[in-house]
Design an enzyme around this catalytic site. Structure first.
Site, PDB file in Angstrom:
ATOM      1  N   ASP A 156       0.843  -1.197   0.000  1.00  0.00           N
ATOM      2  CA  ASP A 156       0.000   0.000   0.000  1.00  0.00           C
ATOM      3  C   ASP A 156       0.882   1.251   0.000  1.00  0.00           C
ATOM      4  OD1 ASP A 156      -2.321   1.828   0.859  1.00  0.00           O
ATOM      5  OD2 ASP A 156      -3.282  -0.140   0.810  1.00  0.00           O
ATOM      6  N   HIS A 209      -3.482   5.681   3.790  1.00  0.00           N
ATOM      7  CA  HIS A 209      -4.257   4.495   3.420  1.00  0.00           C
ATOM      8  C   HIS A 209      -3.632   3.211   3.952  1.00  0.00           C
ATOM      9  CE1 HIS A 209      -6.160   1.646   0.485  1.00  0.00           C
ATOM     10  NE2 HIS A 209      -7.163   2.513   0.526  1.00  0.00           N
ATOM     11  N   SER A 397     -11.326  -1.246  -0.327  1.00  0.00           N
ATOM     12  CA  SER A 397     -10.041  -1.202   0.382  1.00  0.00           C
ATOM     13  C   SER A 397     -10.206  -1.570   1.844  1.00  0.00           C
ATOM     14  CB  SER A 397      -9.433   0.205   0.288  1.00  0.00           C
ATOM     15  OG  SER A 397      -8.849   0.433  -0.954  1.00  0.00           O
TER      16      SER A 397
END
Length: 673
Positions: A156, A209, A397
């Site tokens: 990520d 994220h 996600s």
């Protein structure tokens, strides 16, 4: 990092054993109120317990009558829950009047003091689990913390320290090759810390994220701060950086996949903690086929024993992108708290299952519960700021790390499992979609909704592995599903049941020793949604294990040869055709190679604003998002102004021009007359 001792309410190892079994009879016979009748019943129950262990190693210590025809049996020693279930199944098989027989389970006070634990509906916290919850809270009671925790690689935006993550949060390297994307001057192979992924082009702030995804898996529990990760205390997270400013490149992610699973990648130090699960909450555009380099990376990871889990995407489309659409990847869609497909989630025959992602519902109206999931976060808009104990998070996600955490939990319970066995357990234990959901009436959502509480119950049962063809299959081809137990059990009865897709006529062949079964059938000619079979193996003790096999039809599109296009020296605009697909899929034109300045739209409009004199080749193909047609070559002949026209665009003195000249000459003669 909280230790097992700090969380006795959830982590106690004795939660995986019992010495009590509850047996319910079909009716509450009043004659059992006499001492003699009760003694006879106890004697029979004692005989059933003894028969369950022919070696005489287990005895009934006591039997106590309860309400409604139920009896509480106490064994003379502790047994594993798996053994208790086998004993109970043996009793049910031997006594037809027994309505149910199940282990008595320990219940404990869930005393997490993490302030946002009660808001984590997505893992079953906060009371009665929501319809869309993945009930990790119940699953924890059946798994003791392992001596060696399996590793989940989160590929990520990279590693960002947070006080609620602890020692199970590991930092990996950066795989970013583009300095602009890296944004911090760190070369590939260097420090994988997330400096912020803000994008000035789109005015998007930094998302943090990677931290959010990692926290859903492994945020510390019982430490009085933040949230509780779904696999807290059971797994480690290895944070690997492949995304940066404004996103990243799929080729970087493909190298990160191979390295995270333990493969060697040039310029990167060897991975000292290879991952069993790879979490990819990222993806390319929906409908674009899996590139060869990404497929080879996934193949490498699977060959090394890793499970690859990827987000289906947030476009709300009936197709998915890469890496979720690569063979061997568990593609995860997102559902809401109330169990409907989230309105942003992609869906497709390639989706494996759905998991909690939160947000608005696609079909439900007044019954929709649109709460988001809760993760950790950071206050920084560009560079890192201060830790946030909670941040709202939704999307596929957010759904994907729930599946990764469930896989890690299964490996924590039984480290010898294979990736295929873990995948089979996750699919066969998935719970049905709720009746008013989009997925209850439409295909493209996979096997069901993630249910880790049921998945962990399969660990100690005989393990059933189902193998089905990976990827799309050509129409009318013959396919085979196989189901195999991890031990030979003579007398096993196998049943295959088709549960979705166009009805097919199947042939079943069972092994003589009872250890396996094979199903073969011919696929329909055109796409008709996923063709899914459930398989059930009824074991000699009357207990049963189940699995799921799924395949689907997708025929490659076709493309006719275009021939030659002749045009004069001017801007070219030409609509390509000749594309077809028997499955009626939406097709996209893709340019393979062409002279500088040539553009090709997705609908096949070819333009060239600066054509030059000469002969040129434009090579292109069409794709349905998964399969490509063969490439075709269009020959473009560009002539000088005033040259002879041809079949494609006409010259300066083509037929139309000659006609105009003739008319002008006739008009001139008439005037002079």
């Amino acid at each position: 990092m909280a230790t097992a001792g700090a969380l006795p309410a959830v982590r106690a190892a004795d939660a995986t054993t019992t010495h009590r079994i509850v047996v319910g009879y079909a009716s509450d016979d009043s004659t059992l109120r006499t001492t003699a009748a009760s003694d006879a019943r106890r004697s029979r129950l004692s005989a059933l317990v003894a028969a369950a262990r022919p070696d005489g190693s287990l005895r009934l210590q006591s039997a106590e009558a309860r309400r409604g025809g139920a009896w509480l049996l106490r064994l003379d020693r502790e047994v594993s829950l798996a053994e208790a279930r086998r004993i109970a199944a043996s009793m049910r098989g031997a006594e037809k009047s027994i309505r149910y027989a199940e282990p008595d389970l320990r219940v404990r006070r869930l005393d997490y003091d993490d302030p946002y634990f009660s808001t984590q509906w997505n893992i079953g916290a906060g009371g009665v689990p929501a319809a869309g919850a993945a009930d990790f809270v119940s699953a924890w009671a059946h798994v003791a913390p392992p001596a060696v925790k399996p590793v989940v690689a989160v590929i990520d935006t990279g590693y960002l320290p947070h006080a609620d993550m602890g020692a199970d949060y590991l930092k990996g390297p950066s795989f970013i090759t583009d300095p602009t994307v890296a944004g911090n001057g760190v070369a590939r192979g260097g420090d994988g810390t997330d400096p912020g992924d803000y994008c000035d082009d789109t005015s998007d702030p930094s998302s943090w994220h990677g931290l959010k995804v990692a926290s859903l898996i492994a945020a510390q529990g019982g430490n009085g701060a933040g949230i509780v990760g779904a696999a807290s205390g059971y797994a480690r997270v290895l944070s690997v950086r492949a995304l940066g400013r404004c996103g990243g490149w799929l080729s970087d992610a493909s190298d990160a996949i191979a390295w995270s699973a333990g493969a060697s990648v040039p310029g990167i130090a060897p991975n000292a903690t290879p991952a069993k699960v790879l979490n990819l909450s990222l993806g390319g555009d929906a409908g674009v086929a899996c590139p060869v380099y990404m497929q080879e990376a996934v193949n490498t990871a699977r060959s090394l024993g890793a499970l690859v889990v990827a987000a289906a995407g947030n476009d709300g489309l009936p197709t998915i992108g890469s890496p979720a659409n690569c063979d061997g990847v568990l593609a995860v869609g997102a559902h809401t708290r109330s169990g409907d497909l989230a309105d942003y989630s992609n869906y497709s025959s390639r989706v494996t299952l759905t998991a909690p992602g939160g947000g608005d519902c696609l079909r439900q109206g007044g019954s929709c519960q649109s709460d988001l999931t809760v993760s950790l976060g950071n206050s920084g808009l560009r560079e890192p700021g201060v830790d946030l104990d909670h941040a709202r998070f939704n999307g596929t996600s957010a759904a994907t790390p729930h599946v990764a955490a469930a896989a890690a939990l299964l490996w924590a319970a039984k480290p010898t499992l294979t990736a295929s066995q873990v995948e089979s357990m996750l699919l066969s234990s998935a719970k049905p979609f709720v009746s008013d959901s989009f997925c209850a009436i439409a295909s493209g959502c996979g096997a069901g909704m993630l249910d880790p509480a049921q998945a962990v119950l399969l660990v100690d049962q005989p393990i059933l592995t189902v193998v089905a063809p990976s990827g799309a299959q050509r129409g009318q081809s013959v396919v085979r599903f196989s189901a195999t137990l991890d031990r030979v059990m003579a007398g096993t009865v196998w049943t295959w049941t088709q549960v979705s897709g166009a009805t097919v006529s199947a042939t079943q062949l069972d092994a003589a020793d009872g250890g396996s079964s094979e199903l073969s059938f011919t696929l329909p000619a055109v796409r008709s949604g996923p063709i899914r079979f459930n398989v059930t193996a009824v074991l000699p003790d009357s207990s049963q294990v189940t699995g799921t096999g799924v395949t689907y039809v997708n025929n490659a599109p076709t493309l006719d040869s275009p021939g030659r296009l002749t045009t004069r020296l001017e801007a070219v605009s030409h609509q390509l055709g000749g594309a077809a697909d028997v499955d009626a899929d939406t097709l996209t034109f893709v340019l393979d190679s062409a002279p500088d300045g040539v553009k090709l739209s997705s609908s096949g409009l070819l333009t060239w604003g600066s054509a030059q004199v000469g002969t040129f080749d434009v090579v292109y193909h069409v794709t349905d998002g998964e399969l490509d047609s063969p490439s075709r070559s269009l020959e473009i002949v560009v002539t000088a102004r005033g040259g002879t026209g041809g079949s494609g665009g006409g010259g300066a003195f083509g037929f139309a021009s000659l006609l105009l000249l003739a008319l002008a000459s006739w008009a001139l003669r008439r005037t002079r007359a």
